[in-house]
Design a protein around this motif. Structure first.
Motif, mmCIF file in Angstrom:
data_model
loop_
_atom_site.group_PDB
_atom_site.id
_atom_site.type_symbol
_atom_site.label_atom_id
_atom_site.label_comp_id
_atom_site.label_asym_id
_atom_site.label_seq_id
_atom_site.Cartn_x
_atom_site.Cartn_y
_atom_site.Cartn_z
ATOM 1 N N LYS A 1 0.865 -1.190 -0.280
ATOM 2 C CA LYS A 1 0.027 -0.131 -0.136
ATOM 3 C C LYS A 1 1.035 1.254 0.144
ATOM 4 C CE LYS A 1 -4.180 -1.670 -0.187
ATOM 5 N NZ LYS A 1 -5.091 -1.508 -1.109
ATOM 6 N N SER A 2 1.991 1.147 -0.115
ATOM 7 C CA SER A 2 3.100 2.257 0.215
ATOM 8 C C SER A 2 4.073 2.127 -1.231
ATOM 9 C CB SER A 2 3.793 2.230 1.544
ATOM 10 O OG SER A 2 4.853 1.332 1.433
ATOM 11 N N ILE A 3 4.829 3.233 -1.755
ATOM 12 C CA ILE A 3 5.461 3.145 -2.833
ATOM 13 C C ILE A 3 6.634 4.312 -2.610
ATOM 14 C CG2 ILE A 3 3.966 4.679 -4.244
ATOM 15 C CD1 ILE A 3 5.063 2.741 -6.709
ATOM 16 N N VAL A 4 7.746 3.986 -2.992
ATOM 17 C CA VAL A 4 8.912 5.171 -3.069
ATOM 18 C C VAL A 4 9.077 5.537 -4.512
ATOM 19 C CG1 VAL A 4 11.268 5.456 -2.521
ATOM 20 C CG2 VAL A 4 9.818 4.000 -1.029
ATOM 21 N N VAL A 5 8.683 6.814 -4.689
ATOM 22 C CA VAL A 5 9.034 7.280 -6.048
ATOM 23 C C VAL A 5 10.063 8.273 -5.900
ATOM 24 C CG1 VAL A 5 7.970 9.043 -7.700
ATOM 25 C CG2 VAL A 5 6.582 7.148 -6.479
ATOM 26 N N TYR A 6 11.135 8.191 -6.811
ATOM 27 C CA TYR A 6 12.259 9.058 -6.509
ATOM 28 C C TYR A 6 12.946 9.555 -7.860
ATOM 29 C CZ TYR A 6 15.354 4.985 -7.992
ATOM 30 O OH TYR A 6 16.147 4.193 -8.546
ATOM 31 N N PHE A 7 13.763 10.676 -7.737
ATOM 32 C CA PHE A 7 14.564 11.046 -9.056
ATOM 33 C C PHE A 7 15.938 11.168 -8.376
ATOM 34 C CE2 PHE A 7 15.984 14.815 -11.031
ATOM 35 C CZ PHE A 7 16.304 14.376 -12.346
ATOM 36 N N SER A 8 16.883 10.592 -9.349
ATOM 37 C CA SER A 8 18.178 10.545 -8.934
ATOM 38 C C SER A 8 19.097 10.611 -10.053
ATOM 39 C CB SER A 8 18.444 9.538 -7.928
ATOM 40 O OG SER A 8 19.966 9.464 -7.458
ATOM 41 N N CYS A 9 20.058 11.577 -10.156
ATOM 42 C CA CYS A 9 21.107 11.421 -11.050
ATOM 43 C C CYS A 9 22.391 11.142 -10.774
ATOM 44 C CB CYS A 9 21.329 13.015 -11.432
ATOM 45 S SG CYS A 9 19.915 13.704 -12.622
ATOM 46 N N THR A 10 22.718 11.103 -9.401
ATOM 47 C CA THR A 10 24.126 10.845 -9.136
ATOM 48 C C THR A 10 24.131 9.579 -8.257
ATOM 49 O OG1 THR A 10 24.042 12.159 -7.216
ATOM 50 C CG2 THR A 10 24.937 13.188 -9.194
ATOM 51 N N GLY A 11 22.760 9.167 -7.867
ATOM 52 C CA GLY A 11 22.812 7.827 -7.183
ATOM 53 C C GLY A 11 22.399 8.188 -5.519
ATOM 54 N N ASN A 12 22.678 9.115 -5.169
ATOM 55 C CA ASN A 12 22.427 9.611 -3.788
ATOM 56 C C ASN A 12 21.182 9.393 -3.188
ATOM 57 O OD1 ASN A 12 25.339 10.266 -3.231
ATOM 58 N ND2 ASN A 12 24.941 12.222 -3.994
ATOM 59 N N THR A 13 20.163 9.765 -4.019
ATOM 60 C CA THR A 13 18.728 9.708 -3.517
ATOM 61 C C THR A 13 18.288 8.439 -3.710
ATOM 62 O OG1 THR A 13 18.503 12.253 -4.399
ATOM 63 C CG2 THR A 13 16.417 10.885 -4.080
ATOM 64 N N LYS A 14 18.625 7.760 -4.878
ATOM 65 C CA LYS A 14 18.319 6.332 -5.127
ATOM 66 C C LYS A 14 18.802 5.551 -3.853
ATOM 67 C CE LYS A 14 19.335 2.439 -8.047
ATOM 68 N NZ LYS A 14 20.043 1.880 -9.215
ATOM 69 N N ALA A 15 19.915 5.834 -3.398
ATOM 70 C CA ALA A 15 20.511 4.909 -2.207
ATOM 71 C C ALA A 15 19.496 5.005 -0.932
ATOM 72 C CB ALA A 15 21.962 5.429 -1.875
ATOM 73 N N VAL A 16 19.122 6.206 -0.695
ATOM 74 C CA VAL A 16 18.194 6.381 0.377
ATOM 75 C C VAL A 16 16.950 6.015 0.050
ATOM 76 C CG1 VAL A 16 16.916 8.269 1.943
ATOM 77 C CG2 VAL A 16 19.208 8.751 1.083
ATOM 78 N N ALA A 17 16.350 6.039 -0.995
ATOM 79 C CA ALA A 17 15.013 5.498 -1.541
ATOM 80 C C ALA A 17 15.082 3.957 -1.552
ATOM 81 C CB ALA A 17 14.835 5.804 -3.071
ATOM 82 N N GLU A 18 16.165 3.168 -1.596
ATOM 83 C CA GLU A 18 16.160 1.969 -1.467
ATOM 84 C C GLU A 18 16.152 1.136 -0.013
ATOM 85 O OE1 GLU A 18 19.719 0.937 -3.948
ATOM 86 O OE2 GLU A 18 18.428 0.679 -5.682
ATOM 87 N N ILE A 19 16.689 2.237 0.807
ATOM 88 C CA ILE A 19 16.620 1.876 2.367
ATOM 89 C C ILE A 19 15.147 2.024 2.542
ATOM 90 C CG2 ILE A 19 17.456 2.887 4.453
ATOM 91 C CD1 ILE A 19 20.011 3.912 3.011
ATOM 92 N N ILE A 20 14.728 3.048 2.290
ATOM 93 C CA ILE A 20 13.169 3.298 2.842
ATOM 94 C C ILE A 20 12.192 2.148 2.377
ATOM 95 C CG2 ILE A 20 10.966 4.772 2.543
ATOM 96 C CD1 ILE A 20 12.976 7.265 2.242
ATOM 97 N N ALA A 21 12.537 1.699 0.987
ATOM 98 C CA ALA A 21 11.787 0.690 0.395
ATOM 99 C C ALA A 21 11.905 -0.534 1.144
ATOM 100 C CB ALA A 21 11.815 0.604 -1.204
ATOM 101 N N GLU A 22 13.084 -0.823 1.523
ATOM 102 C CA GLU A 22 13.376 -2.218 2.380
ATOM 103 C C GLU A 22 12.838 -2.093 3.685
ATOM 104 O OE1 GLU A 22 17.240 -4.844 3.472
ATOM 105 O OE2 GLU A 22 17.524 -2.934 2.467
#
Length: 239
Positions: A79-100
């Motif tokens: 029922k939840s989703i992490v939507v993110y925009f990342s160019c250098t990978g920093n925001t992606k790393a945090v997004a993956e932590i939240i999703a996990e």
């Protein structure tokens, strides 16, 4: 005797006329039956064409449904989703932590025109990223789309560019109505903090509930587990 002789040709003529009439009637009947057969065949052809058209339409519809389904993440039971925009990978790393931690689905906002290193040169006043940030009407196009209707909570992540969200995030909020959902914003930057972006998001999505945001340092994005856990507890979304 003369009368009999005269009658013979007359009878022959009448028999010939009768035979011609019978043949004509037979030909007309055959022609009529042939026409009926052609009409029936034409009807059969029309029905077959109609069936083909219906099958083609059905196939097209099935294809559209398949394409729409492909836009939904595979693990769409959450029922939840992490939507993110990342160019250098920093925001992606945090997004993956939240999703996990949340057992949430995850979706990356991908620009139609990818950003190059030159585009991200913040020291260059004419670089793409700088030009976009200086233009409040700029809305970079997003590649693809997603169905967010089944989610209650949407975690939204982005880097901070020139003290604001990248303009592609405005494209995202323009495209999706998140009314009735909870939006939990998070960002990464070298040290500028959230830069008021949760308030900006609340203005873009007035009918959504926007939580306090999380700022993670770009220098420690890969090791943001503790910061994420504390933030989730603070906003009441810990699993």
């Amino acid at each position: 005797m003369k009368k009999i002789i005269l009658l013979i040709p007359l009878c022959v003529a009448m028999l010939a006329f009768s035979s011609c009439g019978s043949e004509n009637n037979t030909a007309e009947n055959n022609a009529s039956e042939g026409s009926a057969a052609v009409s029936e065949n034409s009807a059969d052809i029309y029905e077959n064409n109609e069936k083909i058209t219906q099958n083609e339409t059905s196939s097209a519809t099935d294809k559209n449904v398949a394409e729409q389904s492909a836009e939904v993440p595979e693990n769409a039971s959450s029922k939840s989703i992490v939507v993110y925009f990342s160019c250098t990978g920093n925001t992606k790393a945090v997004a993956e932590i939240i999703a996990e931690k949340q057992g949430a689905d995850i979706y990356e906002i991908v620009p139609e025109q990818p950003y190059t290193d030159e585009d991200l040169d913040y020291g260059n006043r004419s670089s793409r990223s700088t030009s976009e940030q200086n233009d409040s009407s700029s809305r970079p196009a997003i590649s693809g789309s997603i169905d967010l209707s089944g989610y209650d909570t949407v975690y939204v992540g982005y880097p901070i560019w020139w003290a604001d969200m990248p303009r592609i995030m405005y494209t995202f909020f323009d495209a999706y109505d998140l009314s009735g959902k909870t939006i939990a914003p998070f960002c990464t930057s070298g040290g500028s903090g959230l830069s008021g972006t949760p308030k900006t998001i609340a203005g873009l999505e007035p009918d959504a509930a926007v939580t306090a945001g999380l700022h993670a340092s770009s220098y420690s994005a890969d090791d943001a587990d503790a910061d994420v856990a504390n933030w989730l507890a603070e906003i009441g979304l810990s699993e």
